[in-house]
Design a protein around this motif. Structure first.
Motif, mmCIF file in Angstrom:
data_model
loop_
_atom_site.group_PDB
_atom_site.id
_atom_site.type_symbol
_atom_site.label_atom_id
_atom_site.label_comp_id
_atom_site.label_asym_id
_atom_site.label_seq_id
_atom_site.Cartn_x
_atom_site.Cartn_y
_atom_site.Cartn_z
ATOM 1 N N ASN A 75 -27.049 50.899 31.981
ATOM 2 C CA ASN A 75 -26.582 50.740 33.457
ATOM 3 C C ASN A 75 -26.023 51.869 33.928
ATOM 4 O OD1 ASN A 75 -25.472 50.190 35.991
ATOM 5 N ND2 ASN A 75 -24.670 48.197 35.486
ATOM 6 N N GLU A 76 -26.920 52.842 34.778
ATOM 7 C CA GLU A 76 -26.463 54.148 35.401
ATOM 8 C C GLU A 76 -25.034 53.916 36.075
ATOM 9 O OE1 GLU A 76 -28.089 57.155 35.226
ATOM 10 O OE2 GLU A 76 -29.377 56.028 33.706
ATOM 11 N N LYS A 77 -24.694 52.827 36.408
ATOM 12 C CA LYS A 77 -23.512 52.482 37.412
ATOM 13 C C LYS A 77 -22.140 52.548 36.487
ATOM 14 C CE LYS A 77 -25.531 50.673 41.581
ATOM 15 N NZ LYS A 77 -26.652 49.449 41.147
ATOM 16 N N ARG A 78 -22.201 52.344 35.188
ATOM 17 C CA ARG A 78 -21.107 52.335 34.548
ATOM 18 C C ARG A 78 -20.502 53.397 34.452
ATOM 19 N NH1 ARG A 78 -20.777 46.512 32.893
ATOM 20 N NH2 ARG A 78 -18.836 47.249 31.687
ATOM 21 N N ASP A 79 -19.059 53.582 34.328
ATOM 22 C CA ASP A 79 -18.469 54.660 34.133
ATOM 23 C C ASP A 79 -18.537 55.225 32.604
ATOM 24 O OD1 ASP A 79 -16.265 56.587 33.836
ATOM 25 O OD2 ASP A 79 -14.794 55.533 34.533
ATOM 26 N N ARG A 80 -19.078 56.299 32.251
ATOM 27 C CA ARG A 80 -19.299 56.852 30.941
ATOM 28 C C ARG A 80 -18.229 57.362 30.346
ATOM 29 N NH1 ARG A 80 -24.348 55.566 29.272
ATOM 30 N NH2 ARG A 80 -25.204 54.372 30.886
ATOM 31 N N LYS A 81 -17.142 57.521 31.043
ATOM 32 C CA LYS A 81 -15.993 58.348 30.641
ATOM 33 C C LYS A 81 -14.852 57.576 30.060
ATOM 34 C CE LYS A 81 -16.781 62.566 33.016
ATOM 35 N NZ LYS A 81 -16.395 63.909 32.504
ATOM 36 N N LYS A 82 -15.085 56.175 29.940
ATOM 37 C CA LYS A 82 -14.360 55.289 29.609
ATOM 38 C C LYS A 82 -15.072 54.344 28.473
ATOM 39 C CE LYS A 82 -10.852 54.012 33.024
ATOM 40 N NZ LYS A 82 -11.350 54.818 34.238
ATOM 41 N N ILE A 83 -14.517 54.214 27.186
ATOM 42 C CA ILE A 83 -14.990 53.487 26.126
ATOM 43 C C ILE A 83 -13.860 52.262 25.853
ATOM 44 C CG2 ILE A 83 -15.743 53.265 24.056
ATOM 45 C CD1 ILE A 83 -17.199 55.844 24.315
ATOM 46 N N MET A 84 -14.065 51.073 25.904
ATOM 47 C CA MET A 84 -13.197 50.113 25.366
ATOM 48 C C MET A 84 -13.776 49.639 24.076
ATOM 49 S SD MET A 84 -12.397 46.223 26.742
ATOM 50 C CE MET A 84 -11.826 46.896 28.337
ATOM 51 N N VAL A 85 -12.855 49.576 22.839
ATOM 52 C CA VAL A 85 -13.255 49.328 21.763
ATOM 53 C C VAL A 85 -12.735 47.791 21.289
ATOM 54 C CG1 VAL A 85 -12.677 49.879 19.208
ATOM 55 C CG2 VAL A 85 -12.727 51.566 21.019
ATOM 56 N N LYS A 97 -16.775 39.232 31.655
ATOM 57 C CA LYS A 97 -17.018 38.103 32.356
ATOM 58 C C LYS A 97 -15.654 38.199 33.337
ATOM 59 C CE LYS A 97 -16.766 34.305 29.572
ATOM 60 N NZ LYS A 97 -15.921 33.125 29.111
ATOM 61 N N THR A 98 -14.860 39.166 33.351
ATOM 62 C CA THR A 98 -13.772 39.423 34.340
ATOM 63 C C THR A 98 -14.693 40.069 35.504
ATOM 64 O OG1 THR A 98 -13.051 41.657 33.484
ATOM 65 C CG2 THR A 98 -12.043 39.838 32.537
ATOM 66 N N GLY A 99 -15.760 40.709 35.109
ATOM 67 C CA GLY A 99 -16.298 41.430 36.146
ATOM 68 C C GLY A 99 -15.540 42.808 36.706
ATOM 69 N N LYS A 100 -14.376 43.324 36.308
ATOM 70 C CA LYS A 100 -13.650 44.212 36.747
ATOM 71 C C LYS A 100 -13.590 45.435 35.923
ATOM 72 C CE LYS A 100 -12.097 42.311 40.176
ATOM 73 N NZ LYS A 100 -11.112 40.970 40.392
ATOM 74 N N ASN A 183 -10.727 33.690 23.496
ATOM 75 C CA ASN A 183 -10.192 32.366 23.942
ATOM 76 C C ASN A 183 -9.237 32.574 25.370
ATOM 77 O OD1 ASN A 183 -11.541 30.962 22.230
ATOM 78 N ND2 ASN A 183 -10.105 31.448 20.797
ATOM 79 N N ILE A 184 -9.094 33.779 25.542
ATOM 80 C CA ILE A 184 -8.005 34.030 26.568
ATOM 81 C C ILE A 184 -8.697 34.060 28.019
ATOM 82 C CG2 ILE A 184 -6.377 35.862 27.149
ATOM 83 C CD1 ILE A 184 -6.075 36.655 24.270
ATOM 84 N N ASP A 185 -7.690 33.774 29.099
ATOM 85 C CA ASP A 185 -8.404 33.399 30.279
ATOM 86 C C ASP A 185 -8.602 34.838 31.001
ATOM 87 O OD1 ASP A 185 -6.280 33.794 32.610
ATOM 88 O OD2 ASP A 185 -5.357 32.844 30.733
ATOM 89 N N GLU A 186 -9.368 34.851 31.914
ATOM 90 C CA GLU A 186 -9.795 36.221 32.425
ATOM 91 C C GLU A 186 -8.572 36.774 33.157
ATOM 92 O OE1 GLU A 186 -13.291 35.183 35.002
ATOM 93 O OE2 GLU A 186 -13.935 33.982 33.379
ATOM 94 N N LEU A 189 -6.527 38.724 30.552
ATOM 95 C CA LEU A 189 -7.492 39.826 29.966
ATOM 96 C C LEU A 189 -7.213 40.968 30.871
ATOM 97 C CD1 LEU A 189 -10.647 38.604 28.599
ATOM 98 C CD2 LEU A 189 -8.910 39.517 27.564
ATOM 99 N N LEU A 190 -7.294 40.733 32.450
ATOM 100 C CA LEU A 190 -7.312 41.641 33.300
ATOM 101 C C LEU A 190 -5.873 42.429 33.315
ATOM 102 C CD1 LEU A 190 -9.183 40.593 36.559
ATOM 103 C CD2 LEU A 190 -9.502 42.607 35.039
ATOM 104 N N ARG A 191 -4.832 41.389 33.241
ATOM 105 C CA ARG A 191 -3.636 42.092 33.149
ATOM 106 C C ARG A 191 -3.191 42.940 32.045
ATOM 107 N NH1 ARG A 191 -0.286 36.914 33.967
ATOM 108 N NH2 ARG A 191 -1.014 36.695 35.911
ATOM 109 N N ALA A 192 -3.804 42.290 30.989
ATOM 110 C CA ALA A 192 -3.631 43.027 29.686
ATOM 111 C C ALA A 192 -4.358 44.565 29.847
ATOM 112 C CB ALA A 192 -4.216 42.526 28.579
ATOM 113 N N LEU A 193 -5.433 44.465 30.503
ATOM 114 C CA LEU A 193 -6.248 45.788 30.836
ATOM 115 C C LEU A 193 -5.441 46.938 31.755
ATOM 116 C CD1 LEU A 193 -8.757 47.479 30.118
ATOM 117 C CD2 LEU A 193 -9.912 46.221 32.156
ATOM 118 N N GLU A 194 -5.169 46.339 32.655
ATOM 119 C CA GLU A 194 -4.384 46.944 33.955
ATOM 120 C C GLU A 194 -3.190 47.464 33.216
ATOM 121 O OE1 GLU A 194 -4.520 44.192 37.120
ATOM 122 O OE2 GLU A 194 -6.510 44.687 37.382
#
Ligand code: ZN
Length: 199
Positions: A75-85, A97-100, A183-186, A189-194
């Protein structure tokens, strides 16, 4: 299980090898399957065989896919400068699933566990470093589970990447200790990411 004929016992035996399936569930599943229309069981068998045959690692992020490059990497629209392991494809799916999250992923297929004899060479870590050498990446977000193995892996990766000057961050501990990411709700997950912090 001698009270069942050989083929029924074999079916129960194979089913009980599946994770989370005890011998009672295996028997229930076996008789369920044996009572279904033949076409339905054929379809299940062929879906299993085909998926096993055609699903392999994405050449870039190592997630499981039936294409050469998975839809996220393609997907060309993805930010290629960030990699989540992440530890596995299910964790990737949980974040998708969070879509964010708009960056890319790297799937390790496991975590370092000295107790279970799983070392850095047993997960897709070398592949991550090779990717970082080839690509222009700003940030590596470590989203391994908050289990002992997940934390050990996070520390190990951070030590490896730090000298390269690439920013390394770890998702926040909103994720319960020992919790499986999938098993963790979205919202959590988002809060953990932010709330991720630089390591
Ligand atoms: Zn990919």
């Amino acid at each position: 299980m001698e009270y069942y004929s050989k083929q029924i016992s074999n079916l129960i035996g194979e089913l009980s090898n599946l994770p989370g399936i005890g011998s009672k569930s295996a028997q229930r599943l076996a008789f369920y399957l044996l009572n279904r229309p033949k076409e339905e069981v054929d379809r299940l068998a062929s879906v299993l065989t085909e998926a096993r045959q055609n699903v392999h690692y994405c050449k870039e992020c190592y997630t499981l896919t039936d294409q050469e490059i998975c839809p996220i990497c393609a997907n060309e629209k993805r930010d290629r400068k960030k990699i989540m392991v992440v530890e596995d494809t299910r964790d990737l799916a949980a974040y998708e699933k969070t879509g964010k999250y708009e960056g890319l992923y790297h799937v390790l297929h496991g975590a370092i566990s000295p107790m279970q004899g799983i070392g850095p060479g047993d997960i897709k870590l070398k592949e991550l470093l090779q990717r970082l050498q080839k690509e222009d990446v700003d940030e590596v977000i470590i989203a391994t589970n908050s289990s002992l193995e997940g934390e050990t892996t996070a520390m190990y990766i951070s030590k490896l990447i730090k000298p390269t000057g690439i920013k390394v961050s770890r998702i926040a501990s909103g994720v319960p200790v020992g919790g499986d990411l999938e098993n963790i709700d979205e919202v959590t997950l988002l809060r953990a990411l932010e709330g991720r912090t630089e390591l």
